[in-house]
Each structure stands twice: as C-alpha cells, then as structure tokens.
Design a protein around this motif. Sequence first.
Motif, PDB file in Angstrom:
ATOM      1  N   ALA A   6       0.856  -1.185   0.000  1.00 40.01           N
ATOM      2  CA  ALA A   6       0.000   0.000   0.000  1.00 40.01           C
ATOM      3  C   ALA A   6       0.890   1.232   0.000  1.00 40.01           C
ATOM      4  N   ALA A   7       0.325   2.340  -0.450  1.00 39.57           N
ATOM      5  CA  ALA A   7       1.046   3.618  -0.460  1.00 39.57           C
ATOM      6  C   ALA A   7       0.037   4.740  -0.272  1.00 39.57           C
ATOM      7  N   TRP A   8       0.489   5.797   0.402  1.00 36.44           N
ATOM      8  CA  TRP A   8      -0.351   6.972   0.631  1.00 36.44           C
ATOM      9  C   TRP A   8       0.442   8.215   0.265  1.00 36.44           C
ATOM     10  N   GLY A   9      -0.245   9.177  -0.363  1.00 37.11           N
ATOM     11  CA  GLY A   9       0.364  10.453  -0.734  1.00 37.11           C
ATOM     12  C   GLY A   9       0.843  10.438  -2.170  1.00 37.11           C
ATOM     13  N   ASP A  10       0.920  11.642  -2.751  1.00 39.21           N
ATOM     14  CA  ASP A  10       1.397  11.780  -4.123  1.00 39.21           C
ATOM     15  C   ASP A  10       2.325  12.997  -4.178  1.00 39.21           C
ATOM     16  N   PRO A  11       3.652  12.772  -4.158  1.00 40.60           N
ATOM     17  CA  PRO A  11       4.338  11.474  -4.214  1.00 40.60           C
ATOM     18  C   PRO A  11       4.181  10.704  -2.900  1.00 40.60           C
ATOM     19  N   SER A  12       4.482   9.434  -2.957  1.00 38.84           N
ATOM     20  CA  SER A  12       4.273   8.557  -1.806  1.00 38.84           C
ATOM     21  C   SER A  12       5.055   9.032  -0.593  1.00 38.84           C
ATOM     22  N   ALA A  13       4.337   9.234   0.509  1.00 39.93           N
ATOM     23  CA  ALA A  13       4.961   9.629   1.763  1.00 39.93           C
ATOM     24  C   ALA A  13       5.033   8.450   2.729  1.00 39.93           C
ATOM     25  N   VAL A  14       4.151   7.463   2.530  1.00 41.38           N
ATOM     26  CA  VAL A  14       4.115   6.272   3.371  1.00 41.38           C
ATOM     27  C   VAL A  14       3.908   5.067   2.460  1.00 41.38           C
ATOM     28  N   THR A  15       4.754   4.047   2.635  1.00 42.99           N
ATOM     29  CA  THR A  15       4.548   2.788   1.914  1.00 42.99           C
ATOM     30  C   THR A  15       4.516   1.648   2.918  1.00 42.99           C
ATOM     31  N   LEU A  16       3.816   0.588   2.563  1.00 39.57           N
ATOM     32  CA  LEU A  16       3.654  -0.569   3.437  1.00 39.57           C
ATOM     33  C   LEU A  16       3.810  -1.834   2.613  1.00 39.57           C
ATOM     34  N   ARG A  17       4.535  -2.800   3.190  1.00 39.19           N
ATOM     35  CA  ARG A  17       4.659  -4.136   2.578  1.00 39.19           C
ATOM     36  C   ARG A  17       4.439  -5.176   3.664  1.00 39.19           C
ATOM     37  N   CYS A  18       3.459  -6.019   3.484  1.00 37.09           N
ATOM     38  CA  CYS A  18       3.210  -7.115   4.410  1.00 37.09           C
ATOM     39  C   CYS A  18       3.847  -8.374   3.827  1.00 37.09           C
ATOM     40  N   GLY A  19       4.305  -9.273   4.725  1.00 40.14           N
ATOM     41  CA  GLY A  19       4.925 -10.519   4.281  1.00 40.14           C
ATOM     42  C   GLY A  19       6.422 -10.546   4.508  1.00 40.14           C
ATOM     43  N   MET A  20       6.899  -9.627   5.327  1.00 41.92           N
ATOM     44  CA  MET A  20       8.323  -9.558   5.641  1.00 41.92           C
ATOM     45  C   MET A  20       8.669 -10.620   6.686  1.00 41.92           C
ATOM     46  N   PRO A  21       9.946 -11.022   6.751  1.00 41.94           N
ATOM     47  CA  PRO A  21      10.346 -11.958   7.810  1.00 41.94           C
ATOM     48  C   PRO A  21      10.171 -11.309   9.184  1.00 41.94           C
ATOM     49  N   GLU A  22       9.772 -12.103  10.145  1.00 45.70           N
ATOM     50  CA  GLU A  22       9.628 -11.603  11.510  1.00 45.70           C
ATOM     51  C   GLU A  22      11.009 -11.255  12.049  1.00 45.70           C
ATOM     52  N   PRO A  23      11.205 -10.034  12.551  1.00 43.22           N
ATOM     53  CA  PRO A  23      12.540  -9.666  13.037  1.00 43.22           C
ATOM     54  C   PRO A  23      12.889 -10.402  14.333  1.00 43.22           C
ATOM     55  N   ALA A  24      14.167 -10.663  14.489  1.00 47.09           N
ATOM     56  CA  ALA A  24      14.686 -11.290  15.706  1.00 47.09           C
ATOM     57  C   ALA A  24      14.761 -10.227  16.802  1.00 47.09           C
ATOM     58  N   PRO A  25      14.864 -10.642  18.064  1.00 48.73           N
ATOM     59  CA  PRO A  25      15.064  -9.657  19.126  1.00 48.73           C
ATOM     60  C   PRO A  25      16.256  -8.757  18.784  1.00 48.73           C
ATOM     61  N   SER A  26      16.115  -7.486  19.136  1.00 52.43           N
ATOM     62  CA  SER A  26      17.099  -6.499  18.707  1.00 52.43           C
ATOM     63  C   SER A  26      17.257  -5.428  19.777  1.00 52.43           C
ATOM     64  N   ALA A  27      18.386  -4.752  19.739  1.00 49.21           N
ATOM     65  CA  ALA A  27      18.620  -3.606  20.610  1.00 49.21           C
ATOM     66  C   ALA A  27      18.083  -2.319  19.982  1.00 49.21           C
ATOM     67  N   ASN A  28      17.560  -2.412  18.750  1.00 44.16           N
ATOM     68  CA  ASN A  28      16.984  -1.235  18.097  1.00 44.16           C
ATOM     69  C   ASN A  28      15.797  -0.715  18.897  1.00 44.16           C
ATOM     70  N   ARG A  29      15.501   0.551  18.687  1.00 40.57           N
ATOM     71  CA  ARG A  29      14.365   1.176  19.365  1.00 40.57           C
ATOM     72  C   ARG A  29      13.076   0.471  18.949  1.00 40.57           C
ATOM     73  N   CYS A  30      12.237   0.166  19.919  1.00 40.38           N
ATOM     74  CA  CYS A  30      10.950  -0.466  19.671  1.00 40.38           C
ATOM     75  C   CYS A  30       9.886   0.368  20.368  1.00 40.38           C
ATOM     76  N   ILE A  31       8.844   0.733  19.618  1.00 44.92           N
ATOM     77  CA  ILE A  31       7.778   1.551  20.189  1.00 44.92           C
ATOM     78  C   ILE A  31       6.446   0.846  19.999  1.00 44.92           C
ATOM     79  N   GLN A  32       5.541   1.089  20.924  1.00 41.50           N
ATOM     80  CA  GLN A  32       4.197   0.550  20.783  1.00 41.50           C
ATOM     81  C   GLN A  32       3.294   1.670  20.302  1.00 41.50           C
ATOM     82  N   VAL A  33       2.618   1.431  19.198  1.00 39.70           N
ATOM     83  CA  VAL A  33       1.651   2.387  18.664  1.00 39.70           C
ATOM     84  C   VAL A  33       0.340   1.624  18.533  1.00 39.70           C
TER      85      VAL A  33
END
Length: 152
Positions: free
Chosen positions: A67-94
Amino acid sequence: MRLLPLAAAAAALLALSGCARAVTLPAADDASDPGCARVSVSLPEQLGDASLPEPLERRDTTSQATAAWGDPSAVTLRCGMPEPAPSANRCIQVGPVDWLEVAQEENVWTFVSYGRSPATEVVIDTNVVSAVTALEGVSSAVDRIERTGECT
C-alpha cells in the motif's frame, strides 16, 4: 448526435487526468500469507491528522500486500516480511502493535512490526507526516495478524 462521442472523449480524458500512477513496490517474500490479506483489506483509504493540511490519500500499488499513501508517496507498506529477531533497536508501541525501528536515513524512517508473523514494513517520509501518525493509521490493520511476541 455528434456531441455524444465528444462527451465520451471528454469524460475519458477527465477520468485519466485525475488518476495518479500506481506506485511500484516489490512484494515481500510472504505477501501471499493469509494474514497479509487480512491486513490489506483493513488498511485505511487516508492517513493523517490535524497536523496535515489534508489527509494522504491511498494510491494503487503494483504488488500484492502493499500500500502507499500520498502523491508522491509519503508512506509505503509491505506485508509478508520476515519476523525480526530480538534487537537492541528502538521499539515503540503504537496502538496494539509493537514497531521496531530498523532504519533512519535523514527524513525517511523504516519500521517493521515486531512479534507478528508475517511482519509488516512501513517506510515513512517524516518531512510529510510524523512516524507516529503514519503508524497509528496502519496499526489497527496490522493488528489483524496474531501477536506472537512483544518488545521488552
């Protein structure tokens, strides 16, 4: 009688001129997962909040579970990605979804849903819309994929 073909041609021209081109996005490896179908049919037609002059309209895309929103695209989405492993990267709950920040290049931020398989990737141009606003807009759809873990 000569007006009918002219009116049809004018209507066709108006219809074509009002359409934005489809956004080319590569499908994720597991885009055909049934969870992605549930996400795709639940995505909003618009993203945004009062901070934007007008909401970002959803656009057509070239691949399944994208999916994509905006013209030009400001937000894109792709479902079907591999589940990420635990990480030290920032994680936020929205909303009901945990999002792992996987990349930040100038004003383009990339998040992947955490604790859901398949995962969903969202790329956001933060010059146009805030990351939180974009993630708030898609989180209820991504919540259609069963939660298997959460950020700690």
